[in-house]
Scaffold this motif. Sequence first.
Motif, short mmCIF file in Angstrom:
data_model
loop_
_atom_site.label_atom_id
_atom_site.label_comp_id
_atom_site.label_asym_id
_atom_site.label_seq_id
_atom_site.Cartn_x
_atom_site.Cartn_y
_atom_site.Cartn_z
N SER A 30 -18.62 5.35 0.04
CA SER A 30 -18.44 5.12 1.45
C SER A 30 -16.80 4.22 1.66
O SER A 30 -16.82 3.76 2.56
CB SER A 30 -19.27 3.82 2.01
N ASP A 31 -15.99 4.27 0.66
CA ASP A 31 -14.50 3.65 0.57
C ASP A 31 -14.03 4.27 1.61
O ASP A 31 -13.68 5.41 2.47
CB ASP A 31 -14.09 4.37 -0.94
N PRO A 32 -14.19 3.14 2.59
CA PRO A 32 -13.43 4.11 4.46
C PRO A 32 -11.42 4.38 3.91
O PRO A 32 -11.32 3.91 5.15
CB PRO A 32 -13.30 2.29 4.65
N TRP A 33 -10.94 3.71 3.15
CA TRP A 33 -9.29 3.46 3.00
C TRP A 33 -8.27 4.64 3.02
O TRP A 33 -8.92 5.46 2.10
CB TRP A 33 -8.91 3.14 2.30
N VAL A 34 -7.28 5.39 3.40
CA VAL A 34 -6.97 6.11 3.43
C VAL A 34 -6.40 5.24 1.82
O VAL A 34 -5.51 4.26 1.67
CB VAL A 34 -5.32 5.79 4.74
N ARG A 35 -5.86 6.69 1.58
CA ARG A 35 -5.00 6.41 0.38
C ARG A 35 -3.97 7.14 -0.17
O ARG A 35 -3.55 8.08 0.60
CB ARG A 35 -5.85 7.29 -1.06
N VAL A 59 -3.71 2.41 0.90
CA VAL A 59 -2.61 2.17 2.23
C VAL A 59 -3.47 0.52 2.71
O VAL A 59 -4.42 0.74 3.02
CB VAL A 59 -2.78 2.94 3.40
N SER A 60 -2.56 -0.63 2.82
CA SER A 60 -3.19 -1.82 3.60
C SER A 60 -2.90 -1.94 4.86
O SER A 60 -2.09 -1.45 5.33
CB SER A 60 -2.06 -2.73 3.20
N GLY A 61 -4.81 -1.69 5.31
CA GLY A 61 -5.03 -1.84 6.58
C GLY A 61 -5.37 -0.78 7.41
O GLY A 61 -5.77 -0.94 8.59
N LEU A 62 -5.14 0.23 6.15
CA LEU A 62 -5.57 1.31 7.40
C LEU A 62 -7.06 2.25 6.90
O LEU A 62 -6.87 3.00 5.78
CB LEU A 62 -4.29 2.55 7.20
N SER A 63 -7.53 1.84 7.81
CA SER A 63 -9.35 2.42 7.61
C SER A 63 -8.92 3.91 8.17
O SER A 63 -8.17 4.52 8.93
CB SER A 63 -10.12 1.82 8.00
N ARG A 64 -9.75 5.15 6.94
CA ARG A 64 -9.90 6.47 7.52
C ARG A 64 -10.72 6.35 8.92
O ARG A 64 -10.07 7.61 9.97
CB ARG A 64 -10.54 7.18 6.94
N ALA A 84 1.83 6.53 11.60
CA ALA A 84 0.53 6.60 11.24
C ALA A 84 -0.05 6.80 12.90
O ALA A 84 0.38 5.58 13.23
CB ALA A 84 -0.85 5.72 10.45
N LEU A 85 -0.98 7.45 12.91
CA LEU A 85 -1.02 7.84 14.56
C LEU A 85 -2.61 6.72 14.36
O LEU A 85 -3.40 7.51 14.30
CB LEU A 85 -1.09 8.63 15.27
N LEU A 86 -2.71 5.99 15.65
CA LEU A 86 -4.56 5.36 15.44
C LEU A 86 -4.59 5.73 16.28
O LEU A 86 -4.13 6.84 17.71
CB LEU A 86 -4.15 3.90 15.68
N GLN A 87 -6.54 5.70 16.66
CA GLN A 87 -7.25 6.10 17.44
C GLN A 87 -6.52 5.79 18.68
O GLN A 87 -7.08 6.61 20.04
CB GLN A 87 -8.49 5.95 16.68
#
Length: 188
Positions: A30-35, A59-64, A84-87
């Motif tokens: 369940s790792d949520p991070w952009v890598r 990547v600091s502070g960016l979840s998938r 990054a384009l956020l939701q």
Amino acid sequence: MTHLRSAYGLGAAVLVLLGLAAAPAGAEPSDPWVRAWGLNSAGQLGNGSTLDQQTPSAVSGLSRDDVRELATGGGSNDRNNAVALLQDGTGQSWGGNNKGQLGDGSTVKRTTPVPVPALTGVSSLAGGYALSFAVLDDQSVLAWGDNASGQLGDGTTTASSSPVVALPPGSGTGRVPALLPWKSSYAY
């Protein structure tokens, strides 16, 4: 659907987004991070460091779940960056910033994501040779970064550390492709 776009010159840096690849060894499912991993001379991996990474790091502070699209740009070590384009239709960027390609109003290198203040209502992103682009929901195109050959489309050859209008609202533009290093821009 989410997307990853890459431009020539980013070296070994690779970004993994939104479950398009398996979680790294040792990570929870369940790792949520952009890598990201690889070359990191300009902080383009976004992990708060400029040390190269041989294994994926967050990547600091960016979840998938927060990210809709990633774009990368490069050219040489001080030009490598990501956006990054956020939701929610806003943007964040990090990495090299010698020509203002992060769009945060400065030319300071950032090793963690920072907001691009002028970006709202973004539908698509692209990176290029020390510059970045955003297509907005109103079909306008914003550009920022290197402009030595007029590639920002604002009628000048002056670099911009903040987004400038390349195409106005209603232009019919839906995408700006990732750009190669010959300093030309395209929109369709």
